[in-house]
Motif scaffolding. Structure first.
Motif, mmCIF file in Angstrom:
data_model
loop_
_atom_site.group_PDB
_atom_site.id
_atom_site.type_symbol
_atom_site.label_atom_id
_atom_site.label_comp_id
_atom_site.label_asym_id
_atom_site.label_seq_id
_atom_site.Cartn_x
_atom_site.Cartn_y
_atom_site.Cartn_z
ATOM 1 N N ASP A 1 0.426 -1.597 0.210
ATOM 2 C CA ASP A 1 0.011 -0.104 -0.270
ATOM 3 C C ASP A 1 0.961 1.371 0.431
ATOM 4 O O ASP A 1 0.639 2.006 -0.891
ATOM 5 N N ILE A 2 1.764 0.986 0.390
ATOM 6 C CA ILE A 2 3.154 2.274 1.075
ATOM 7 C C ILE A 2 3.674 2.904 -0.552
ATOM 8 O O ILE A 2 3.639 3.783 -1.218
ATOM 9 N N ALA A 3 3.998 1.563 -1.218
ATOM 10 C CA ALA A 3 4.222 1.654 -2.041
ATOM 11 C C ALA A 3 3.706 2.179 -3.421
ATOM 12 O O ALA A 3 3.655 2.879 -4.640
ATOM 13 N N ALA A 4 2.524 1.171 -3.712
ATOM 14 C CA ALA A 4 1.583 2.058 -4.679
ATOM 15 C C ALA A 4 1.244 3.535 -3.980
ATOM 16 O O ALA A 4 0.839 4.351 -5.450
ATOM 17 N N SER A 5 0.701 4.121 -3.426
ATOM 18 C CA SER A 5 0.279 5.510 -2.453
ATOM 19 C C SER A 5 1.921 6.015 -3.306
ATOM 20 O O SER A 5 1.134 7.423 -3.559
#
Length: 133
Positions: A7-11
């Motif tokens: 999720d952090i990488a996608a954001s």
């Protein structure tokens, strides 16, 4: 934990792929890559030049710098001899050369008053008489 990292990488990916940031990011990536490549290429080319200099038996930049500075300072003969910038004989007179004085068994006084090898004809030398038969 794996889901959170995704999720952090996608954001971050969503933030970085915005159109108005693309030119800034591209400039930053280009700048950093140029710095890295320049460091690598300068080290690489200096090593290549060192190898070529070794293969061609050249001295390098130090000699070039010394040659550029050569004869820029005027030094008179006496001080050059005292500082041993000039070494060797003080004259082209072959008889004043210590090696020839020893070989022909002549004195320094004789060498100072004579300047031709022909003047030692008949002079007693270590190797014998030098007069022509």
């Amino acid at each position: 934990s794996g889901q959170q990292l995704g999720d952090i990488a996608a954001s971050w990916r969503a933030r970085l792929l915005k159109r108005h940031l693309f030119t800034i990011e591209a400039t930053l990536v280009l700048f950093v890559s140029c710095i890295i490549l320049s460091q690598f290429s300068s080290a690489f080319w200096s090593r290549v030049c060192d190898c070529l200099r070794c293969l061609t038996c050249r001295k390098g930049n130090r000699v070039k710098g010394l040659r550029n500075n050569m004869n820029t300072l005027q030094v008179d003969y006496t001080s050059a001899r005292d500082r041993e910038i000039i070494r060797g004989l003080s004259s082209y007179n072959i008889l004043q050369n210590p090696k020839y004085q020893e070989a022909f068994a002549i004195t320094q006084e004789f060498a100072a008053t004579h300047n031709k090898v022909s003047s030692i004809r008949g002079y007693n030398t270590k190797e014998g008489d030098l007069t022509l038969a």
